[in-house]
Design a protein around this motif. Sequence first.
Motif, PDB file in Angstrom:
ATOM      1  N   ASP A 279      43.545  36.182  45.213  1.00 42.94           N
ATOM      2  CA  ASP A 279      42.226  36.354  44.615  1.00 42.94           C
ATOM      3  C   ASP A 279      42.406  36.358  43.101  1.00 42.94           C
ATOM      4  OD1 ASP A 279      39.953  37.677  43.382  1.00 42.94           O
ATOM      5  OD2 ASP A 279      39.344  38.326  45.372  1.00 42.94           O
ATOM      6  N   PRO A 280      41.698  35.506  42.362  1.00 39.33           N
ATOM      7  CA  PRO A 280      41.955  35.373  40.922  1.00 39.33           C
ATOM      8  C   PRO A 280      41.644  36.611  40.097  1.00 39.33           C
ATOM      9  CG  PRO A 280      39.974  34.173  41.548  1.00 39.33           C
ATOM     10  CD  PRO A 280      40.640  34.590  42.822  1.00 39.33           C
ATOM     11  N   ASP A 281      40.913  37.561  40.665  1.00 39.74           N
ATOM     12  CA  ASP A 281      40.560  38.762  39.916  1.00 39.74           C
ATOM     13  C   ASP A 281      41.379  39.983  40.321  1.00 39.74           C
ATOM     14  OD1 ASP A 281      38.584  37.335  38.579  1.00 39.74           O
ATOM     15  OD2 ASP A 281      37.057  37.818  40.060  1.00 39.74           O
ATOM     16  N   SER A 297      40.027  42.932  38.176  1.00 43.10           N
ATOM     17  CA  SER A 297      39.554  42.720  36.816  1.00 43.10           C
ATOM     18  C   SER A 297      38.045  42.535  36.838  1.00 43.10           C
ATOM     19  CB  SER A 297      40.212  41.485  36.201  1.00 43.10           C
ATOM     20  OG  SER A 297      39.558  41.136  34.993  1.00 43.10           O
ATOM     21  N   PRO A 298      37.308  43.248  35.991  1.00 43.48           N
ATOM     22  CA  PRO A 298      35.854  43.111  35.977  1.00 43.48           C
ATOM     23  C   PRO A 298      35.379  41.852  35.266  1.00 43.48           C
ATOM     24  CG  PRO A 298      36.537  44.666  34.300  1.00 43.48           C
ATOM     25  CD  PRO A 298      37.775  44.277  35.048  1.00 43.48           C
ATOM     26  N   THR A 308      43.177  44.581  32.081  1.00 47.75           N
ATOM     27  CA  THR A 308      42.828  45.695  32.975  1.00 47.75           C
ATOM     28  C   THR A 308      44.066  46.505  33.330  1.00 47.75           C
ATOM     29  OG1 THR A 308      41.060  44.302  33.903  1.00 47.75           O
ATOM     30  CG2 THR A 308      41.643  46.292  35.120  1.00 47.75           C
ATOM     31  N   ALA A 309      45.164  45.813  33.602  1.00 47.80           N
ATOM     32  CA  ALA A 309      46.412  46.512  33.922  1.00 47.80           C
ATOM     33  C   ALA A 309      46.876  47.368  32.751  1.00 47.80           C
ATOM     34  CB  ALA A 309      47.489  45.505  34.305  1.00 47.80           C
ATOM     35  N   VAL A 334      32.324  46.258  34.105  1.00 48.23           N
ATOM     36  CA  VAL A 334      32.307  46.208  32.647  1.00 48.23           C
ATOM     37  C   VAL A 334      31.662  44.906  32.181  1.00 48.23           C
ATOM     38  CG1 VAL A 334      33.698  46.223  30.543  1.00 48.23           C
ATOM     39  CG2 VAL A 334      34.452  47.545  32.522  1.00 48.23           C
ATOM     40  N   VAL A 335      30.779  45.023  31.211  1.00 44.15           N
ATOM     41  CA  VAL A 335      30.269  43.855  30.501  1.00 44.15           C
ATOM     42  C   VAL A 335      30.677  44.025  29.041  1.00 44.15           C
ATOM     43  CG1 VAL A 335      28.245  42.565  29.745  1.00 44.15           C
ATOM     44  CG2 VAL A 335      28.318  43.529  32.065  1.00 44.15           C
TER      45      VAL A 335
END
Length: 510
Positions: A279-281, A297-298, A308-309, A334-335
Amino acid sequence: MMKLSDLDLPSDARILGDADRAVGGVSQDSRQAAAGDLWAALPGARVHGASFAAEVLGRGVDAVLTDARGLDLIRQAVDDLGGLTVVLVEEPRAVLGAISAQVFGTDPGQPRLYGLTGTNGKTTTAYILDALLRGMGRTTGLIGTVETTIAGVRAPSVRTTPEAPDLHRLFRTMREHGVEDCTMEVSSHALAQHRVDGALFRVAGFTNLSQDHLDFHPTMNDYFEAKATLFTPAHSQAGVIVVEDAWGERMHAAAQVPVRSLSGDPDREPDYLLVRSEDPDRFVLRLPDGAEVPARSPLPGDFNRTNTALALALLHADGASADELTRAAAGLEVVVPGRMERVHETAPLAVVDYSHTPDALDKVLGGLDGTGSPLVLVVGAGGDRDATKRHAMGAVAARRADVVIITDDNPRSEDPALIRAAVLGGAREAIAQGDARTAPEHLHERASRADAIEEAVRLAGDTGTILVAGKGHETGQEIAGRVHPFDDRQRTREAIAVRSGHPAPGRVQD
């Protein structure tokens, strides 16, 4: 209030006048200095701050921090220095942070400070870290490129890292509003100019280093050395360093405080291992003790898994448990304004991003591969900034995008046509060398940024992806000394709405 005589000053400092004068604040901006402040009159690139002495002292300011040149200018501007106290030091900027911390009562534990430095990823990582802290039930503050937030109240930022007096005033305001944790972006300019002196970060993070700001730093080595000062006892207690390349490895080796490494490459034997999934996220962060934290990752793009990590690793390095991190990561949303911000979700996909360095542009375009065809890029370069990266920006654009539209970014005082020509030169060279994705007929130049965005929407059609790069969250375009209203996000939405036959947001259809 604090007496000037109670300040911990360097050995070369002299207090001229009433040493027991009390001050309640510190101001560097001559327009904001008020009675009761210690006004810092500093030497500048074009003019010495003390040149404004008559105006400032006329408002009732009676305490000044300056150097010998500043004292001379004050004497020229004021007939009688009898009611003035001057703190005279050889390098006032170098002591301003420490003095501001004392006057504003900065406490490294209130709020707890987390710092982020690096060329790219600071803003995104800061937002993610702030969201994780809020997910753990903390009251937070955020200081960075886009905005400053205090317990949920937002205000636009003037610069990535505030000047020292403004920074320590912010810390005091945060304490007054119950902020427990503050996440900060720490720029190389701020470190070189002593803006974060007096602030001690519990944990500092390093994202990456690539070409940028060589208009300010003479060389990449100078740029690196400025960043490296964050990982010294004067500024931080511990750190987490992303070690994906030679610069990261060098930063890890240069750190003068305890640091841990983070990488997705197990051969580097990092303390924190980012284990990517199909999954790419999604990914798993393996902690030094072997425990694992599943996360998502958001924001799109593999580089945002690293961001994110890093945010998770910073919290773990400060004592958060694997269970706490797993719970906080589970609900992470998160935006980040202008950072991989999707301004149109359905075809054509449209993304606005702040990427304004060759490395950032390369990563963002790579993160959009496979999202839609053609991949159409709108890009330029800023004026009065590092000119050596313009050619490389064009080369990256041509190698990564199907269609490239070169336009104006913020030309500032430079000739926009010359900036565009430099970016175009890099793109044309990449095409001539045969390693470009962009065909010659798909390389365009549009002086008007609005026209460039409209052209991108037309060329993307119903199946493509549009990336508008360079300005991100900015709501103005600086041309020849004037800032004109311009928001890439708004203009892109409007262009798509017009092409689809719908009225643009906020417009009335006749």
